[in-house]
Enzyme design. Structure first.
Site, short mmCIF file in Angstrom:
data_model
loop_
_atom_site.label_atom_id
_atom_site.label_comp_id
_atom_site.label_asym_id
_atom_site.label_seq_id
_atom_site.Cartn_x
_atom_site.Cartn_y
_atom_site.Cartn_z
N LYS A 1 0.96 -1.39 0.08
CA LYS A 1 -0.17 -0.03 0.11
C LYS A 1 0.92 1.23 0.06
O LYS A 1 0.58 2.27 -0.78
CB LYS A 1 -1.02 0.01 1.26
N ARG B 1 -8.46 0.92 10.77
CA ARG B 1 -8.05 -0.20 10.73
C ARG B 1 -8.95 -1.11 11.90
O ARG B 1 -9.18 -2.17 12.06
CB ARG B 1 -6.62 -0.41 11.55
N ARG C 1 12.39 -7.78 3.76
CA ARG C 1 12.34 -6.18 3.86
C ARG C 1 13.43 -5.81 4.46
O ARG C 1 13.82 -5.97 5.93
CB ARG C 1 10.98 -5.45 4.41
N ARG D 1 12.96 -3.77 10.34
CA ARG D 1 12.08 -3.15 11.23
C ARG D 1 11.81 -4.10 12.41
O ARG D 1 11.71 -5.21 11.88
CB ARG D 1 10.71 -2.78 10.29
N ARG E 1 0.75 -9.31 13.53
CA ARG E 1 0.13 -8.22 12.51
C ARG E 1 -0.90 -8.98 11.90
O ARG E 1 -2.01 -8.29 11.55
CB ARG E 1 1.13 -7.44 11.87
P1 AMP Z 1 1.68 -0.17 9.37
O1 AMP Z 1 3.21 0.54 9.20
O2 AMP Z 1 0.69 0.61 8.54
O3 AMP Z 1 1.96 -1.52 9.47
O4 AMP Z 1 1.80 0.18 11.08
C1 AMP Z 1 2.26 -0.31 11.97
C2 AMP Z 1 2.03 -0.38 13.33
O5 AMP Z 1 1.43 0.87 13.54
C3 AMP Z 1 0.77 -1.27 13.26
O6 AMP Z 1 1.11 -2.71 13.69
C4 AMP Z 1 0.14 -0.78 14.91
O7 AMP Z 1 0.71 -0.86 15.99
C5 AMP Z 1 0.28 0.96 14.57
N1 AMP Z 1 -0.85 1.52 13.71
C6 AMP Z 1 -0.57 1.99 12.37
N2 AMP Z 1 -1.85 2.47 12.00
C7 AMP Z 1 -2.70 2.15 12.98
C8 AMP Z 1 -4.20 2.56 13.32
N3 AMP Z 1 -4.70 2.85 12.24
N4 AMP Z 1 -4.67 1.91 14.51
C9 AMP Z 1 -4.13 1.32 15.27
N5 AMP Z 1 -2.69 1.17 15.19
C10 AMP Z 1 -1.98 1.67 14.01
#
Ligand code: AMP
Length: 212
Positions: free
Chosen positions: A13, A88, A122, A155, A166
């Site tokens: 994304k 989310r 990654r 990461r 996740r």
């Molecule tokens: P991402 O880079 O989008 O995979 O986000 C990394 C982490 O940030 C996720 O595993 C969550 O811990 C937190 N996070 C990101 N977006 C959200 C959201 N909309 N609601 C809650 N936690 C989030």
């Protein structure tokens, strides 16, 4: 043009959102990137959410909703935005209704096993956010950033256990958003398994139709 890019972590994304955002002159808003920026800069918010991100769980809704509401009220969002990683949960999607008028929700579809393979390979250049993949998009020198020559990192939430966590959080809490947006006639599925360029072209077509 207010867009949501929905889909599991590692579906690509962010990569595609960056391109679509530049092409349309709108900001790409990734809640994950905002949290990581705060963690790297050891802000109050960063200290609060670090252990949550490391575990692969979600940051509480109220905190995340306030953050996004505030970000969307900024001037650069007046012509639209791409939300990547938000909403989310159903609670986040319901809250968003009060401060956005979403044009389309693109659902990036990809099998879990392909995600584990993508994310565990990654590598990231921390300062710039440039990403590589050890097999599919390797740096010129293994472990080093092409531009600066600095060390690449994994990461902390790209460790296999964290990826699995996740994904299970995604299936439990985020996948129900597909039905939520389907019912509103906003959802379009995108096959996220081909290359980012090919996914980008499919999305261009979808957006042309959505705007027609
Ligand atoms: P991402 O880079 O989008 O995979 O986000 C990394 C982490 O940030 C996720 O595993 C969550 O811990 C937190 N996070 C990101 N977006 C959200 C959201 N909309 N609601 C809650 N936690 C989030």
């Amino acid at each position: 043009m207010q867009l949501i890019f929905l889909g599991p972590p590692g579906a690509g994304k962010g990569t595609v959102a960056t391109k679509v955002a530049v092409e349309n002159g709108i900001p790409h808003i990734s809640t994950g990137d905002i949290f990581r920026y705060n963690i790297n800069n050891k802000t109050e918010l960063g200290l609060k959410v670090k252990s949550i991100l490391d575990s692969g769980e979600l940051v509480p809704d109220t905190l995340t909703i306030d953050l996004v509401r505030d970000r969307l009220s900024q001037e650069d969002c007046a012509r639209g935005f791409i939300l990547d990683g938000f909403p989310r949960t159903i609670a986040q999607a319901e809250a968003l209704e009060a401060f956005a008028r979403i044009l389309a929700v693109l659902d990036f579809a990809i099998p879990d096993e392909q995600i584990v393979e993508r994310l565990s390979g990654r590598r990231v250049h921390k300062a710039s956010g440039r990403t590589y993949h050890v097999v599919h998009d390797p740096p010129k020198v293994p472990g080093k950033d092409d531009v600066t020559g600095e060390e690449l990192i994994v990461r902390s939430d790209d460790q296999v256990d964290s990826i699995r966590k996740r994904l299970s959080v995604y299936h439990e809490q985020t996948a129900p958003l597909k039905a939520f947006y389907q019912d509103k006639g906003l959802l379009t599925a995108v096959d996220a398994t081909p290359s980012p360029d090919s996914v980008y072209r499919s999305i261009q077509q979808i957006l042309r139709k959505a705007q027609a």
